[in-house]
Design a protein around this motif. Structure first.
Motif, short mmCIF file in Angstrom:
data_model
loop_
_atom_site.label_atom_id
_atom_site.label_comp_id
_atom_site.label_asym_id
_atom_site.label_seq_id
_atom_site.Cartn_x
_atom_site.Cartn_y
_atom_site.Cartn_z
N GLY A 108 7.07 2.13 -5.19
CA GLY A 108 7.39 1.68 -6.55
C GLY A 108 6.65 0.41 -6.92
O GLY A 108 7.12 -0.37 -7.76
N PHE A 109 5.50 0.19 -6.31
CA PHE A 109 4.70 -1.01 -6.56
C PHE A 109 4.34 -1.11 -8.03
O PHE A 109 4.00 -0.13 -8.67
CB PHE A 109 3.42 -0.95 -5.71
CG PHE A 109 2.65 -2.24 -5.69
CD1 PHE A 109 3.02 -3.27 -4.85
CD2 PHE A 109 1.55 -2.41 -6.50
CE1 PHE A 109 2.31 -4.46 -4.82
CE2 PHE A 109 0.83 -3.59 -6.49
CZ PHE A 109 1.21 -4.61 -5.64
N VAL A 110 4.40 -2.32 -8.57
CA VAL A 110 4.07 -2.59 -9.97
C VAL A 110 2.62 -3.07 -10.03
O VAL A 110 2.31 -4.17 -9.59
CB VAL A 110 5.02 -3.65 -10.57
CG1 VAL A 110 4.63 -3.99 -11.99
CG2 VAL A 110 6.46 -3.16 -10.51
N TRP A 111 1.74 -2.22 -10.55
CA TRP A 111 0.31 -2.57 -10.60
C TRP A 111 0.03 -3.59 -11.69
O TRP A 111 -0.82 -4.46 -11.53
CB TRP A 111 -0.54 -1.32 -10.83
CG TRP A 111 -0.49 -0.36 -9.69
CD1 TRP A 111 0.05 0.89 -9.69
CD2 TRP A 111 -1.00 -0.56 -8.36
NE1 TRP A 111 -0.08 1.48 -8.46
CE2 TRP A 111 -0.72 0.60 -7.62
CE3 TRP A 111 -1.65 -1.60 -7.73
CZ2 TRP A 111 -1.08 0.74 -6.29
CZ3 TRP A 111 -2.00 -1.47 -6.41
CH2 TRP A 111 -1.72 -0.31 -5.70
N ASP A 112 0.70 -3.48 -12.82
CA ASP A 112 0.44 -4.37 -13.94
C ASP A 112 1.72 -5.14 -14.27
O ASP A 112 2.59 -4.65 -15.00
CB ASP A 112 -0.04 -3.56 -15.15
CG ASP A 112 -0.52 -4.42 -16.30
OD1 ASP A 112 -0.17 -5.62 -16.34
OD2 ASP A 112 -1.22 -3.89 -17.17
#
Length: 160
Positions: A108-112
């Protein structure tokens, strides 16, 4: 022990017949870091993924703040992952492989982080509009977390 290939350095003005012409150099900090990363059963990248999972268990999201004082190493690593992802999208050299990208996305990594913050505020504005019938938020309107703090204080006052 870490195995590093030594590098050689030649002085341009040195006598070519001089045996001291080639000087053995000490390994650089970067070389030592790489050697440590590959000599351990779990790479530094994998260790940081595990730290990210612990962060998510504690905070219910993977949006590690840049100023996360509790684990500055994780904050810096998160910033580097976002940078490597941008380089990948641009078609430039990067350490972000498809495998790493998939692992982070499954967590669930947040790229932006900027878009995530904007979407969160947009949701708060929609909630405000539903409650109040307009979008003219007063300057002194409490933020959602402030409202929760006030509710917690009121609850403690009532139950003590």
């Amino acid at each position: 022990p870490y195995h590093l290939q030594s590098s050689t350095f030649e002085f341009a003005d040195a006598n070519p017949k001089d045996p001291q012409r080639q000087i053995e150099m000490f390994p650089t900090k970067s070389e030592i870091t790489k050697a440590k990363a590959f000599s351990n059963p779990m790479s530094l990248w994998e260790k940081q993924v595990h730290q990210l999972i612990r962060f998510k268990e504690e905070h219910n999201h993977c949006n590690v703040p840049l100023n996360y004082a509790k684990d500055t190493s994780l904050a810096n690593w998160t910033k580097r992952q976002r940078r490597q992802y941008r380089l990948k999208i641009e078609g430039r050299h990067t350490t972000m492989t498809d495998e790493r990208q998939n692992i982070l996305e499954q967590i669930g990594f947040v790229w932006d982080s900027h878009a995530a913050a904007w979407n969160e505020r947009w949701g708060q504005l929609r909630d405000f509009q539903r409650e109040n019938g307009h979008c003219q938020v007063p300057k002194k309107y409490p933020r959602p977390w402030e409202k929760q703090v006030h509710q917690l204080i009121r609850f403690k006052e009532e139950h003590n």
